[in-house]
Design an enzyme around this catalytic site. Sequence first.
Site, PDB file in Angstrom:
ATOM      1  N   LEU A  17      10.128   9.717  -1.062  1.00 17.09           N
ATOM      2  CA  LEU A  17      10.553   8.540  -0.310  1.00 17.09           C
ATOM      3  C   LEU A  17      10.460   7.271  -1.162  1.00 17.09           C
ATOM      4  O   LEU A  17       9.393   6.944  -1.689  1.00 17.09           O
ATOM      5  CB  LEU A  17       9.694   8.387   0.952  1.00 17.09           C
ATOM      6  CG  LEU A  17      10.041   7.211   1.870  1.00 17.09           C
ATOM      7  CD1 LEU A  17      11.430   7.385   2.466  1.00 17.09           C
ATOM      8  CD2 LEU A  17       9.000   7.073   2.977  1.00 17.09           C
ATOM      9  N   ASP A  18      11.592   6.570  -1.261  1.00 20.07           N
ATOM     10  CA  ASP A  18      11.678   5.282  -1.963  1.00 20.07           C
ATOM     11  C   ASP A  18      11.219   5.377  -3.418  1.00 20.07           C
ATOM     12  O   ASP A  18      10.710   4.411  -3.993  1.00 20.07           O
ATOM     13  CB  ASP A  18      10.854   4.207  -1.231  1.00 20.07           C
ATOM     14  CG  ASP A  18      11.381   3.929   0.174  1.00 20.07           C
ATOM     15  OD1 ASP A  18      12.590   4.103   0.397  1.00 20.07           O
ATOM     16  OD2 ASP A  18      10.577   3.565   1.041  1.00 20.07           O
ATOM     17  N   GLU A  19      11.408   6.545  -4.034  1.00 18.70           N
ATOM     18  CA  GLU A  19      10.975   6.747  -5.422  1.00 18.70           C
ATOM     19  C   GLU A  19      12.151   7.017  -6.359  1.00 18.70           C
ATOM     20  O   GLU A  19      11.949   7.236  -7.558  1.00 18.70           O
ATOM     21  CB  GLU A  19       9.997   7.932  -5.497  1.00 18.70           C
ATOM     22  CG  GLU A  19       8.651   7.697  -4.839  1.00 18.70           C
ATOM     23  CD  GLU A  19       7.684   6.960  -5.748  1.00 18.70           C
ATOM     24  OE1 GLU A  19       8.060   6.673  -6.900  1.00 18.70           O
ATOM     25  OE2 GLU A  19       6.561   6.671  -5.303  1.00 18.70           O
TER      26      GLU A  19
END
Length: 283
Positions: free
Chosen positions: A226-228
């Site tokens: 997530l969000d990486e």
Amino acid sequence: MSTIAPYILTLRCADGPGIVHAITGSLLGIGGNILEQAQFTDEDSGIFSLRTKFESPQSIEVVRAAVEAAAAPFNAEMSLRHESDRRRALIMVSKFDHCLVDLLYRQEIGELPIEIPVIVSNHMDCEHIAKRHGIEFVYLPVTPENKSEQENALLKLTAEHNVDVVILARYMQVLSDALCSQLSGRIINIHHSFLPGFKGARPYHQAHERGVKLIGATAHFVTAQLDEGPIIEQEVERVTHAHTANDLAEIGRDVERLVLARAVRLFAEDRIMLTGKRTVVFQ
């Protein structure tokens, strides 16, 4: 002045001597004239990336055969298209419509060289926007029980509409690892914070609690983490102690619109090259 339609070529391979010579030589051999060229070698990974805009009187089949033959010794990944062949985007949105509306506006006035055949949402809030623009709207509500089924429906839509990129314009659902893998390098998300800070939900409230003086937005490729995902574009705006969390969200919406539009345009013009967890972006 030449009226020959230009091509866009991208190439990615392990760095080594003779790559540029081989590719430009193959273009010269088919009467090609280079209009714009950018290249970069990432020293950490040893990956060479190249983007070339050129014109040639030859057909795309002839051009492709010549460039593929020149690139073969380097085991290169490459793409080739007419510049006029626009990338096709499927936009996903939930309830916040500011990024969606901005993308549609920019596309209509010619700032974004993309086609948008379909808009998908897990809510009905944006259906009227799609109808107003004459774009198909597909409602795919998501629950824990039907998530896999709806993602299969999404994949079917990408195939039916020959979609090149999926744009998450404030789509507030986490995609499965399987979907992220199947569409690797083809999903762009706008996150309403300056990553890697304030990941996950309610980042403006997180920022307000920490008393930050800068807020921002990040456009990135989506991965299972997530969000990486690899970052494409970012922007910041200065704020003060006097701004509330709602103020930050209001300021942030403008930043989100700008950053997402920039990222989509970069993708549409084949200016983004993935290199591991990072991107090479040819401005």
